[in-house]
Scaffold this motif. Structure first.
Motif, short mmCIF file in Angstrom:
data_model
loop_
_atom_site.label_atom_id
_atom_site.label_comp_id
_atom_site.label_asym_id
_atom_site.label_seq_id
_atom_site.Cartn_x
_atom_site.Cartn_y
_atom_site.Cartn_z
N UNK A 183 -2.77 3.34 4.01
CA UNK A 183 -1.38 3.28 3.56
C UNK A 183 -1.15 2.03 2.70
N UNK A 184 -1.72 0.92 3.12
CA UNK A 184 -1.57 -0.31 2.32
C UNK A 184 -2.31 -0.19 0.99
N UNK A 185 -3.45 0.47 0.99
CA UNK A 185 -4.21 0.61 -0.26
C UNK A 185 -3.45 1.47 -1.26
N UNK A 186 -3.01 2.66 -0.81
CA UNK A 186 -2.32 3.54 -1.75
C UNK A 186 -0.97 2.96 -2.17
N UNK A 187 -0.33 2.20 -1.29
CA UNK A 187 0.95 1.58 -1.65
C UNK A 187 0.80 0.39 -2.57
N UNK A 188 -0.41 -0.16 -2.68
CA UNK A 188 -0.63 -1.33 -3.54
C UNK A 188 -1.09 -0.97 -4.94
N UNK A 189 -1.47 0.29 -5.17
CA UNK A 189 -2.04 0.62 -6.48
C UNK A 189 -1.45 1.88 -7.10
#
Length: 721
Positions: free
Chosen positions: A442-448
């Motif tokens: 979730x943090x990865x997709x929300x950061x990029x």
């Protein structure tokens, strides 16, 4: 009785009874059988019964007898008798003798005391100061009632000069026969392959690749993390309660049904067992349809539809269900291998997503919203941006079904080598790993990935991908479910991961439903379904229940409209969680001496909180589905309570009944008598009540079933010291 040469004798003189030979005892038993069992038909059920079982023959029986025709005789007498067991033949091996003669005190009472606990056996304990013998674990109630085959095997000697107290001895010299017997038993799984792998595959599922990015777009990175953690709290509390229950005694096949029924009684257990089996059977159809729709979309993109969109889904779904049914019918060992292969594919897809997030984005990907890691994107996506009527609870309701896979390992409890250790360890670790995975992705997709993008490669080239509003935005976190594939290094691997997730979940549900349903059928709680209790092969595979699950799944695939019943299925699972938590709370509250879990990391009030939390989530997901679930459970509960199945599992309900009766009796000590509350309490010296029926009827007319009548009988016994 005559075949197994067994007898139960009530001797007046101990030495006279012990010096008689085993053959004389058996001959005397044959002479008195007719007279004894003629008297049985005139009596009610005794306070106890002793049932001798041939375990090997019992395991080979094809059907489960729910009609009572094969029920053993009940020996009724004026008082508790002392059991005496004689071997069937002097030439019979000691190992076979022990297997053929064993006490079955299921649903019975102790010989000397009117309790549900059997007499402890000295072999379960040792001198704590002894350094030579390994410390034995505390025996369960099941072990006290009936010695575990292989671990507490005892031999019966045929010596005529040995007293019965010295007949039973440890069978250390038969280790070789035990090893050969264990090699012929069914394959049992450890905590990794049996619990951890299954729970991970069910918790990850398609939610990881198709809905997680939408959850981040709606709730933001911050609240998406809260949603994952809240789901983890619910499943962790439930797992702690489940661990306490499953470490309190032997866990046989049936998973959640077995634990709930043995804790709360047949009413709750039977209701949740039937509902849980149906939920898993319908879940097979849901997962297979998800797989078929993905394949259908690929065929449509390549203009290769076989019939049309709807019928293609039905046809592909039918093929997949037949395929996974074949895997299940081959055996649990092959099913476990298939699960390992699917787990490897799923892990490769996750690694592919992580690696793709660090690869610089192309113009096409930038136009679709993937811009690479950016602090501005992270800040913009951290807070919520609810659209189309969504809010925190509705987004949570979409995500939470992903967490309903924690019972995947417990559902095959009968196929685990050590369920008491495997279920807590494997389930808790699966929750930890899956929660970390969901939060990290979730943090990865929300950061990029940005929330809104035009989807145009030209806009990606010029950096104008955010130049859109509302319906003009074709890409981004909020406008498409394909963002995980967009971020990945190679998109087909994500599609393969979706296939693996759906197939693994469908396969696990196809195995879970028959296993639980077979356990329900074996207990004969519901009529006309015991035919599905039959097992095949060394592992007693429920092939008939497999076919029934297949038929249900195919029927729902053909009907379609699975989205409408999806909330009901989620609520069925949540009701199971609710009752597991409540079972742990109720057993702790009853303070029953029989509830002593080896797993100590639980608390009765935390379990109660978990039960209430599961109920709240049921109404959050869909209030009408929650009400329908309550109606189904209540109807099944009322039916089982009405028919009163002949089972006694020592539930916490019984413990509460005893505790409440005892507390009420103690309160009477402090209650002053008053003439308005006077009730006659009559001691009637009737002797045997059947000898003076007129006197009993006369006093019964006085008490009128609302007062106390005690019939007394004096027994004169001469005691020789």
């Amino acid at each position: 009785m005559a075949d197994e040469s067994q007898t139960i004798s009530h001797t007046k003189d101990k030495h006279d009874g012990m010096t008689s030979s085993n053959e004389d005892i058996a001959e005397k038993s044959n002479d008195t059988d007719g007279e004894l069992f003629d008297d049985l038909s005139k009596r009610q059920k005794s306070r106890f019964k002793v049932e001798f079982i041939d375990e090997q023959r019992k395991s080979r029986e094809a059907e489960v007898d729910c009609t009572g025709e094969g029920e053993s005789h009940v020996l009724a007498g004026p008082g508790p008798l002392s059991p005496t067991v004689t071997p069937s033949s002097p030439t019979k091996s000691t190992a076979d003798t022990h297997n053929s003669l064993s006490y079955d005190t299921h649903n019975l009472k102790t010989f000397g005391n009117y309790t549900t606990e059997a007499l402890p056996h000295d072999d379960h304990y040792r001198n704590l100061l002894s350094a030579e013998v390994a410390l034995k674990s505390r025996p369960t109630l099941e072990e006290l009632h009936e010695e575990k085959d292989g671990d507490a095997r005892m031999m019966m000697t045929t010596s005529e000069d040995v007293e019965m107290s010295d007949v039973v001895q440890p069978l250390d010299q038969h280790k070789d026969s035990q090893e050969s017997h264990s090699q012929q038993t069914a394959v049992k799984f450890g905590w990794i392959q049996g619990v951890l792998v299954r729970c991970l595959l069910n918790i990850w599922g398609v939610m990881l690749f198709l809905r997680l990015s939408w959850v981040v777009g709606q709730a933001g990175i911050g609240f998406a993390t809260v949603i994952v953690l809240l789901s983890g709290v619910v499943t962790t509390i439930t797992t702690l309660s489940m661990s306490a229950i499953c470490t309190n005694g032997q866990v046989k096949g049936g998973g959640a049904y077995y634990m709930i029924s043995r804790s709360l009684g047949p009413e709750f257990g039977g209701a949740i067992g039937l509902v849980f089996s149906v939920a898993n059977a319908v879940a097979v159809a849901m997962y297979v349809v998800g797989f078929a729709e993905t394949v259908r979309d690929l065929l449509q993109d390549n203009d290769a539809l076989m019939i049309d969109q709807d019928n293609d889904v039905r046809l592909i779904g039918l093929i997949i269900v037949i395929f996974i049914l074949g895997i299940a019918l081959i055996g649990m060992e092959w099913e476990a291998r298939a699960q390992l292969i699917l787990l490897v594919v799923l892990l490769i897809a996750i690694v592919n997503f992580i690696v793709g997030s660090v690869i610089p984005a192309t113009d096409d990907k930038r136009g679709r919203g993937f811009v690479g890691y950016s602090g501005d994107v992270f800040v913009n996506n951290f807070g919520p941006s609810y659209r189309h009527g969504e809010d925190f609870f509705s987004v949570f309701a979409v995500f939470f079904p992903a967490a309903t896979g924690i019972l995947a390992g417990a559902n095959i409890s009968g196929d685990l080598a050590d369920a008491q250790k495997a279920i807590p360890k494997g389930t808790l670790l699966a929750i930890l790993i899956s929660s970390i995975t969901y939060i990290g992705m979730a943090w990865i997709v929300g950061s990029c990935v940005i929330r809104d993008a035009t989807g145009s490669q030209v806009d990606g080239f010029y950096g104008n991908m955010t130049n859109c509003t509302g319906a003009d935005c074709k890409a981004g976190l909020l406008n498409t479910f394909q963002n995980m594939g967009l971020v990945s290094g190679w998109w087909p691997l994500i599609t393969t991961g979706i296939f693996a997730a759906t197939l693994s979940s469908a396969l696990a549900s196809l195995v879970s439903a028959p296993k639980v349903f077979q356990a329900v059928c074996k207990d004969c709680i519901f009529p006309k379904i015991h035919v599905f209790a039959k097992g095949y092969g060394k592992a007693q595979e429920p092939r008939r229940a497999y076919v029934l699950t297949f038929v249900i799944a195919v029927g729902f695939i053909a009907i379609g409209e699975l989205n409408a019943i999806a909330p009901i299925i989620s609520n069925f699972f949540l009701m199971s969680y609710t009752l597991i938590n409540y079972a742990c709370f109720d057993a702790s509250l009853a303070k029953s001496p029989g509830f002593r879990p080896a797993f100590k990391f639980y608390n009765q009030w935390v379990s109660l909180f978990g039960s209430l939390l599961c109920l709240s989530i049921m109404f959050i997901i869909q209030w009408w589905a929650a009400l329908l679930t309550f109606v189904c459970i209540a109807a099944l509960y009322a039916y089982i309570h009405y028919v009163k199945p002949d089972v006694n599992w020592g539930s916490s309900t019984q413990a509460h009944s005893y505790k409440n009766a005892l507390m009420s009796a103690l309160k009477l000590v402090n209650v002053q008598e008053h003439v308005k509350n006077f009730r006659p309490q009559v001691l009637v010296l009737t002797g045997e009540p059947s000898d003076r029926p007129a006197l009993v009827d006369f006093v019964s007319d006085i008490t009128k079933d609302i007062s106390l009548m005690i019939c007394g009988h004096v027994i004169v016994v001469s005691i020789q010291l």
